[in-house]
Design a protein around this motif. Structure first.
Motif, PDB file in Angstrom:
ATOM      1  N   LEU A  46       0.811  -1.214   0.000  1.00 39.10           N
ATOM      2  CA  LEU A  46       0.000   0.000   0.000  1.00 39.10           C
ATOM      3  C   LEU A  46       0.849   1.271   0.000  1.00 39.10           C
ATOM      4  O   LEU A  46       0.479   2.269  -0.625  1.00 39.10           O
ATOM      5  CB  LEU A  46      -0.968  -0.024   1.179  1.00 39.10           C
ATOM      6  N   ARG A  47       1.981   1.235   0.673  1.00 38.10           N
ATOM      7  CA  ARG A  47       2.876   2.397   0.668  1.00 38.10           C
ATOM      8  C   ARG A  47       3.422   2.661  -0.731  1.00 38.10           C
ATOM      9  O   ARG A  47       3.521   3.805  -1.165  1.00 38.10           O
ATOM     10  CB  ARG A  47       4.012   2.201   1.657  1.00 38.10           C
ATOM     11  N   LEU A  48       3.780   1.600  -1.449  1.00 40.99           N
ATOM     12  CA  LEU A  48       4.296   1.755  -2.804  1.00 40.99           C
ATOM     13  C   LEU A  48       3.232   2.340  -3.727  1.00 40.99           C
ATOM     14  O   LEU A  48       3.497   3.282  -4.486  1.00 40.99           O
ATOM     15  CB  LEU A  48       4.794   0.412  -3.344  1.00 40.99           C
ATOM     16  N   VAL A  49       2.028   1.813  -3.650  1.00 38.57           N
ATOM     17  CA  VAL A  49       0.933   2.306  -4.488  1.00 38.57           C
ATOM     18  C   VAL A  49       0.613   3.762  -4.156  1.00 38.57           C
ATOM     19  O   VAL A  49       0.462   4.601  -5.045  1.00 38.57           O
ATOM     20  CB  VAL A  49      -0.313   1.404  -4.327  1.00 38.57           C
ATOM     21  N   LEU A  50       0.516   4.071  -2.877  1.00 36.73           N
ATOM     22  CA  LEU A  50       0.208   5.438  -2.459  1.00 36.73           C
ATOM     23  C   LEU A  50       1.323   6.409  -2.863  1.00 36.73           C
ATOM     24  O   LEU A  50       1.052   7.504  -3.364  1.00 36.73           O
ATOM     25  CB  LEU A  50      -0.022   5.497  -0.952  1.00 36.73           C
ATOM     26  N   ALA A  51       2.566   6.020  -2.670  1.00 37.32           N
ATOM     27  CA  ALA A  51       3.698   6.879  -3.046  1.00 37.32           C
ATOM     28  C   ALA A  51       3.688   7.151  -4.548  1.00 37.32           C
ATOM     29  O   ALA A  51       3.935   8.290  -4.978  1.00 37.32           O
ATOM     30  CB  ALA A  51       5.013   6.243  -2.628  1.00 37.32           C
ATOM     31  N   GLU A  52       3.392   6.156  -5.324  1.00 38.13           N
ATOM     32  CA  GLU A  52       3.346   6.325  -6.777  1.00 38.13           C
ATOM     33  C   GLU A  52       2.219   7.274  -7.178  1.00 38.13           C
ATOM     34  O   GLU A  52       2.420   8.201  -7.959  1.00 38.13           O
ATOM     35  CB  GLU A  52       3.175   4.968  -7.455  1.00 38.13           C
ATOM     36  N   ALA A  53       1.029   7.061  -6.619  1.00 41.65           N
ATOM     37  CA  ALA A  53      -0.124   7.890  -6.965  1.00 41.65           C
ATOM     38  C   ALA A  53       0.079   9.342  -6.522  1.00 41.65           C
ATOM     39  O   ALA A  53      -0.155  10.279  -7.293  1.00 41.65           O
ATOM     40  CB  ALA A  53      -1.390   7.312  -6.345  1.00 41.65           C
ATOM     41  N   TYR A  80       5.983   3.355 -15.497  1.00 43.76           N
ATOM     42  CA  TYR A  80       5.929   2.185 -14.624  1.00 43.76           C
ATOM     43  C   TYR A  80       4.861   2.307 -13.538  1.00 43.76           C
ATOM     44  O   TYR A  80       4.390   1.311 -13.017  1.00 43.76           O
ATOM     45  CB  TYR A  80       7.297   1.941 -13.984  1.00 43.76           C
ATOM     46  N   GLY A  81       4.482   3.521 -13.180  1.00 43.25           N
ATOM     47  CA  GLY A  81       3.522   3.725 -12.097  1.00 43.25           C
ATOM     48  C   GLY A  81       2.182   3.063 -12.347  1.00 43.25           C
ATOM     49  O   GLY A  81       1.641   2.385 -11.479  1.00 43.25           O
ATOM     50  N   TRP A  82       1.634   3.268 -13.544  1.00 50.08           N
ATOM     51  CA  TRP A  82       0.340   2.668 -13.884  1.00 50.08           C
ATOM     52  C   TRP A  82       0.442   1.144 -13.840  1.00 50.08           C
ATOM     53  O   TRP A  82      -0.444   0.463 -13.343  1.00 50.08           O
ATOM     54  CB  TRP A  82      -0.089   3.173 -15.262  1.00 50.08           C
ATOM     55  N   LEU A  83       1.551   0.607 -14.321  1.00 48.55           N
ATOM     56  CA  LEU A  83       1.795  -0.829 -14.297  1.00 48.55           C
ATOM     57  C   LEU A  83       1.862  -1.344 -12.854  1.00 48.55           C
ATOM     58  O   LEU A  83       1.227  -2.336 -12.503  1.00 48.55           O
ATOM     59  CB  LEU A  83       3.094  -1.149 -15.043  1.00 48.55           C
ATOM     60  N   ILE A  84       2.614  -0.652 -12.006  1.00 47.91           N
ATOM     61  CA  ILE A  84       2.757  -1.048 -10.598  1.00 47.91           C
ATOM     62  C   ILE A  84       1.409  -1.033  -9.899  1.00 47.91           C
ATOM     63  O   ILE A  84       1.035  -1.995  -9.211  1.00 47.91           O
ATOM     64  CB  ILE A  84       3.749  -0.109  -9.876  1.00 47.91           C
ATOM     65  N   MET A  85       0.653   0.055 -10.071  1.00 49.39           N
ATOM     66  CA  MET A  85      -0.644   0.153  -9.398  1.00 49.39           C
ATOM     67  C   MET A  85      -1.596  -0.949  -9.844  1.00 49.39           C
ATOM     68  O   MET A  85      -2.301  -1.543  -9.028  1.00 49.39           O
ATOM     69  CB  MET A  85      -1.259   1.532  -9.628  1.00 49.39           C
ATOM     70  N   ASN A  86      -1.607  -1.259 -11.129  1.00 47.37           N
ATOM     71  CA  ASN A  86      -2.492  -2.308 -11.636  1.00 47.37           C
ATOM     72  C   ASN A  86      -2.072  -3.699 -11.192  1.00 47.37           C
ATOM     73  O   ASN A  86      -2.908  -4.582 -11.040  1.00 47.37           O
ATOM     74  CB  ASN A  86      -2.586  -2.240 -13.164  1.00 47.37           C
ATOM     75  N   ARG A  87      -0.788  -3.895 -10.976  1.00 39.67           N
ATOM     76  CA  ARG A  87      -0.315  -5.206 -10.515  1.00 39.67           C
ATOM     77  C   ARG A  87      -0.563  -5.416  -9.018  1.00 39.67           C
ATOM     78  O   ARG A  87      -0.810  -6.529  -8.572  1.00 39.67           O
ATOM     79  CB  ARG A  87       1.174  -5.373 -10.806  1.00 39.67           C
ATOM     80  N   LEU A  88      -0.481  -4.341  -8.235  1.00 37.37           N
ATOM     81  CA  LEU A  88      -0.580  -4.470  -6.789  1.00 37.37           C
ATOM     82  C   LEU A  88      -1.997  -4.332  -6.244  1.00 37.37           C
ATOM     83  O   LEU A  88      -2.263  -4.751  -5.116  1.00 37.37           O
ATOM     84  CB  LEU A  88       0.331  -3.452  -6.099  1.00 37.37           C
ATOM     85  N   MET A  89      -2.883  -3.753  -7.023  1.00 36.62           N
ATOM     86  CA  MET A  89      -4.256  -3.558  -6.563  1.00 36.62           C
ATOM     87  C   MET A  89      -5.201  -4.462  -7.348  1.00 36.62           C
ATOM     88  O   MET A  89      -4.878  -4.901  -8.450  1.00 36.62           O
ATOM     89  CB  MET A  89      -4.658  -2.087  -6.722  1.00 36.62           C
ATOM     90  N   ASP A  90      -6.376  -4.707  -6.782  1.00 36.71           N
ATOM     91  CA  ASP A  90      -7.356  -5.558  -7.460  1.00 36.71           C
ATOM     92  C   ASP A  90      -8.052  -4.826  -8.602  1.00 36.71           C
ATOM     93  O   ASP A  90      -8.414  -5.426  -9.607  1.00 36.71           O
ATOM     94  CB  ASP A  90      -8.410  -6.058  -6.460  1.00 36.71           C
TER      95      ASP A  90
END
Length: 141
Positions: free
Chosen positions: A42-49, A106-116
């Motif tokens: 969640l920290r990675l996703v939030l930091a990216e967003a 890479y951010g969009w890719l990371i968020m889509n991989r880590l979230m449902d």
């Protein structure tokens, strides 16, 4: 449980935003969660967003606020990040490939991989909304 936080467009607030998110989740979900694994995700996703809003949507406009909303129902999490930028057309997104050696995307890719589920809505009442959804599984004993 629903809660929200409004912060300036400044990366120095990232630690505060992360602490708010994780503290809110711990209060609501308790000790039945694998916190080391889930907090890293969640920290990675939030930091990216959050950093994308600052670097792209609110570029050179640090006075614009970022609104972050969190809703938890059972163990289903919905996190919304609202900005005032021009917006990003997700249909224009091309995932990065190893051979392209590109520096962004890479951010969009990371968020889509880590979230449902990841959804981005353009211009709702003058703002854009990135909605990130995930189920937070119980800790396996």
């Amino acid at each position: 449980m629903k809660t929200e936080l409004q912060v300036p467009s400044n990366l120095s607030f990232l630690t505060i935003v992360e602490h708010w998110l994780l503290s809110s989740l711990e209060v609501e979900l308790g000790e039945h969660i694998d916190w080391p694994r889930q907090s890293n995700r969640l920290r990675l996703v939030l930091a990216e967003a959050y950093s994308n809003v600052i670097r792209h949507a609110h570029k050179d406009q640090p006075h614009l606020p970022v609104l972050i909303r969190l809703e938890i129902q059972d163990r289903d999490l919905a996190l919304e990040i609202w900005d005032y930028g021009q917006g990003y057309h997700t249909e224009d997104y091309n995932p990065p490939t190893p051979e392209a050696k590109q520096e962004s995307g890479y951010g969009w890719l990371i968020m889509n991989r880590l979230m449902d589920h990841v959804d981005y809505s353009l211009q709702i009442d003058g703002r854009n909304c990135l909605k990130l959804e995930a189920n937070i599984p119980e800790k396996v004993q």
